[in-house]
Design a protein around this motif. Structure first.
Motif, PDB file in Angstrom:
ATOM      1  N   SER A  35       0.736  -1.154   0.162  1.00  0.00           N
ATOM      2  CA  SER A  35      -0.090   0.078   0.070  1.00  0.00           C
ATOM      3  C   SER A  35       0.792   1.313  -0.011  1.00  0.00           C
ATOM      4  O   SER A  35       0.478   2.211  -0.679  1.00  0.00           O
ATOM      5  N   LEU A  36       1.898   1.199   0.647  1.00  0.00           N
ATOM      6  CA  LEU A  36       2.820   2.381   0.802  1.00  0.00           C
ATOM      7  C   LEU A  36       3.545   2.700  -0.629  1.00  0.00           C
ATOM      8  O   LEU A  36       4.003   3.849  -1.062  1.00  0.00           O
ATOM      9  N   SER A  37       3.847   1.437  -0.980  1.00  0.00           N
ATOM     10  CA  SER A  37       4.375   1.506  -2.412  1.00  0.00           C
ATOM     11  C   SER A  37       3.713   2.212  -3.422  1.00  0.00           C
ATOM     12  O   SER A  37       4.212   3.077  -4.318  1.00  0.00           O
ATOM     13  N   ARG A  38       2.417   2.037  -3.378  1.00  0.00           N
ATOM     14  CA  ARG A  38       1.418   2.443  -4.502  1.00  0.00           C
ATOM     15  C   ARG A  38       1.274   4.175  -4.055  1.00  0.00           C
ATOM     16  O   ARG A  38       1.260   4.883  -4.772  1.00  0.00           O
ATOM     17  N   ALA A 436       6.868   4.952 -18.128  1.00  0.00           N
ATOM     18  CA  ALA A 436       6.390   5.048 -16.775  1.00  0.00           C
ATOM     19  C   ALA A 436       6.375   3.537 -16.100  1.00  0.00           C
ATOM     20  O   ALA A 436       6.501   3.063 -14.902  1.00  0.00           O
ATOM     21  N   ALA A 437       5.767   2.571 -17.087  1.00  0.00           N
ATOM     22  CA  ALA A 437       5.589   1.227 -16.815  1.00  0.00           C
ATOM     23  C   ALA A 437       6.931   0.400 -16.473  1.00  0.00           C
ATOM     24  O   ALA A 437       7.352  -0.097 -15.593  1.00  0.00           O
ATOM     25  N   ARG A 438       7.959   1.000 -17.340  1.00  0.00           N
ATOM     26  CA  ARG A 438       9.337   0.395 -17.208  1.00  0.00           C
ATOM     27  C   ARG A 438       9.963   1.076 -15.911  1.00  0.00           C
ATOM     28  O   ARG A 438      10.732  -0.113 -15.211  1.00  0.00           O
ATOM     29  N   SER A 439       9.932   2.077 -15.456  1.00  0.00           N
ATOM     30  CA  SER A 439      10.191   2.478 -14.291  1.00  0.00           C
ATOM     31  C   SER A 439       9.658   1.816 -13.068  1.00  0.00           C
ATOM     32  O   SER A 439      10.340   1.399 -12.072  1.00  0.00           O
ATOM     33  N   VAL A 449       3.823  -5.470 -10.653  1.00  0.00           N
ATOM     34  CA  VAL A 449       2.485  -6.037 -10.956  1.00  0.00           C
ATOM     35  C   VAL A 449       1.516  -5.001 -11.016  1.00  0.00           C
ATOM     36  O   VAL A 449       0.549  -5.498 -12.021  1.00  0.00           O
ATOM     37  N   ASP A 450       1.617  -3.774 -10.310  1.00  0.00           N
ATOM     38  CA  ASP A 450       0.380  -2.824 -10.515  1.00  0.00           C
ATOM     39  C   ASP A 450       0.568  -2.280 -11.914  1.00  0.00           C
ATOM     40  O   ASP A 450      -0.418  -2.278 -12.700  1.00  0.00           O
ATOM     41  N   ALA A 451       1.671  -2.259 -12.716  1.00  0.00           N
ATOM     42  CA  ALA A 451       1.983  -1.711 -13.830  1.00  0.00           C
ATOM     43  C   ALA A 451       1.610  -2.781 -14.966  1.00  0.00           C
ATOM     44  O   ALA A 451       0.722  -2.257 -15.953  1.00  0.00           O
TER      45      ALA A 451
END
Length: 523
Positions: A35-38, A436-439, A449-451
């Motif tokens: 959650s903190l990562s997101r 953005a997805a690569r980063s 996983v979210d990307a």
């Protein structure tokens, strides 16, 4: 004034509540890491700092805090720590950026350092009979172990119903209750013969610990052989050597380094450090595994760490009885071997492994091992010191525990980060990912996983998610093998270094009652 049995055990309950409060915060944020990562955009390094900002400052100040309790009074220092901990928890619950959260966690660690050594030091002063004291120390050590699992479970429950801020708000009412109970039931104690404060030793211990842990955590980002990495490593070693040299000559050191010449003291301290090195590092890994790889929600991820609490709670009292019968050396070495076997089994866990299989068996082995180590080793450390130095001894015990745990998150987290970054880069080198997805994929498994879930093409999304999870598992396996190797090597060393039974010197009649020492811990 001698306390009644009822008063002594009430004191123990209050001290265990205070201990549980600060121990839970070692692991309660682990289940909130995805959650903190997101929400805060934290990379793996950022997540490590959220965990280690607390344990790093906690570990760095424990020696100074133990001396503060010896000087100013342990109950007084305990109350100051509880008040500050509750207040800063409210601040941590109100922040909205990664930097602010890391800073708040660091200040919480400073107040936790005032609480932890005061609890164990007070126990050794309140429980003056050897066997009763050993039982109390065993309960104290068991609570510290149980907290490892209570943190993720309580954090998972809170996150299922509230935001991540709730894992800090929950500390406030507990701290208030602990302050009131401490004022009523905990007696004051201090060292009447304390010397002048070793300011250089206090600053040197903090500088050495912070430099070493910073170097380990930031190694994957800067590069292990980069100027920053090499400079940090050299500086950390130099500061540690300087600290040891200074302490060995100071008349009133923060930590009496000569104590480590005592085989029981040094082997017991090292065993605790290695045990918590593996355990805290594994909790950091497995909570991400449960959520990012297995797809469990926060509550289910937390509940799956319950075997730690159950097994430790059941075996901690048994461990102290075994230490009396078999000797602490045999029991502690067996505990390290069990933990090593648990980490080795975890290293053979796959993405599709069932929880009720290798995963739970691995955690049961780790928990059983920790239960066999924690109580007997703590008893050995505290028994090596006279009663009036209980604060300093408690601080050494707590410092080895926290430094071990801090380095566990730093080292195993960095092994994971290095392996993950390398493997995911190779696996997705030719994939047509947006910037953005690569980063996001490169930063952490949760972000990856979210990307992947937001990619428009389902086939590409599945391929990216599989690559991210496989790369994480590769790092998970390598880090687990590192923990297994550390525990198994330590088990072999303990067999030869920690005597199966303590020597029983004949004490002077004039001092035997003044400074009673548990039988399993005399050296």
């Amino acid at each position: 004034m001698e306390l009644t049995a009822r008063q002594r055990w009430l004191t123990l309950i209050v001290l265990c509540v205070a201990e549980l409060l600060v121990s839970i915060d070692n692991t309660i944020v682990n289940v909130a890491l995805p959650s903190l990562s997101r929400q805060l955009g934290a990379s793996t390094s950022g997540l490590q700092w959220i965990v280690d900002a607390y344990t790093l400052v906690f570990a760095g100040l424990l020696l100074a805090a133990g001396h503060a309790g010896d000087r100013l009074g342990r109950r007084r220092v305990l109350v100051v720590g509880l008040v500050g901990f509750g207040a800063v928890s409210a601040v941590a619950a109100s922040v909205d950026s990664l930097g602010q959260l890391v800073a708040a966690r660091a200040v919480m660690g400073a107040f936790a350092a005032l609480i932890f050594p005061a609890t164990l030091a007070t126990i050794t002063n309140v429980f003056t009979q050897a066997r009763e004291r050993a039982a109390a120390v065993g309960i104290w050590a068991g609570v510290a172990g149980i907290a490892v699992a209570v943190g993720p479970v309580s954090g998972g429950y809170l996150l299922e119903h509230f935001t991540w801020h709730s894992v800090f708000w929950v500390n406030v009412p507990i701290a208030v209750a602990a302050v009131v109970a401490t004022a009523i039931w905990v007696p004051e104690s201090r060292n009447p013969n304390v010397g002048r404060l070793d300011v250089v030793g206090v600053l040197g211990s903090v500088a050495a610990i912070v430099t070493i842990v910073w170097t380990v955590i930031e190694g994957p980002r800067h590069g292990w052989t980069s100027p920053a990495g090499l400079t940090g490593a050299v500086a950390g070693v130099a500061l540690l050597a300087g600290f040891i040299a200074w302490e060995s000559r100071h008349p009133h050191p923060v930590v009496n380094v000569r104590l480590f010449a005592n085989r029981r003291f040094s082997a017991a301290s090292g065993s605790i450090a290695i045990a918590f090195f593996g355990l805290f590092g594994f909790i950091f890994l497995v909570t991400q595994f449960f959520q990012a790889v297995k797809g469990y929600n926060t509550l289910n991820a937390g509940l799956r760490t319950l075997p730690f609490a159950i097994v430790i709670g059941l075996l901690s009292p048994v461990a102290m009885r075994l230490a009396y019968r078999l000797g602490s050396g045999v029991v502690v070495a067996s505990g390290l071997a069990l933990m090593g076997a648990g980490f080795g089994l975890a290293a053979m866990t796959g993405r599709d492994s069932a929880y009720f299989g290798r995963i739970i068996i691995a955690m049961v082995l780790m928990a059983a091992g920790l239960a066999l180590i924690s109580g007997p080793a703590t008893d050995a450390i505290m028994g090596a010191l006279p009663l009036h130095e209980a604060g300093a001894g408690s601080a050494v015990n707590d410092t080895t525990r926290e430094i071990g745990g801090t380095l566990g998150v730093a080292v195993l987290g960095s092994v994971l980060a290095s392996s993950y970054a390398r493997d995911v880069h190779h696996a997705l080198a030719g994939a047509p990912l947006p910037g953005a997805a690569r980063s996001a994929v490169d930063s952490s498994v949760t972000a990856g996983v979210d990307a992947a879930a937001h990619l428009p093409d389902r086939a590409s999304a599945t391929a990216v998610a599989d690559a991210v999870k496989d790369s994480f598992m590769s790092g998970f396996h390598t880090a687990s093998w590192v923990a297994a190797a550390a525990c198994l090597v330590a088990a072999v060393v303990v067999v030869f270094v920690l005597p199966a039974r303590a020597q029983q010197p004949t004490p002077s009649p004039a001092h035997d009652d003044e400074h009673p020492v548990p039988e399993t811990a005399r050296s």
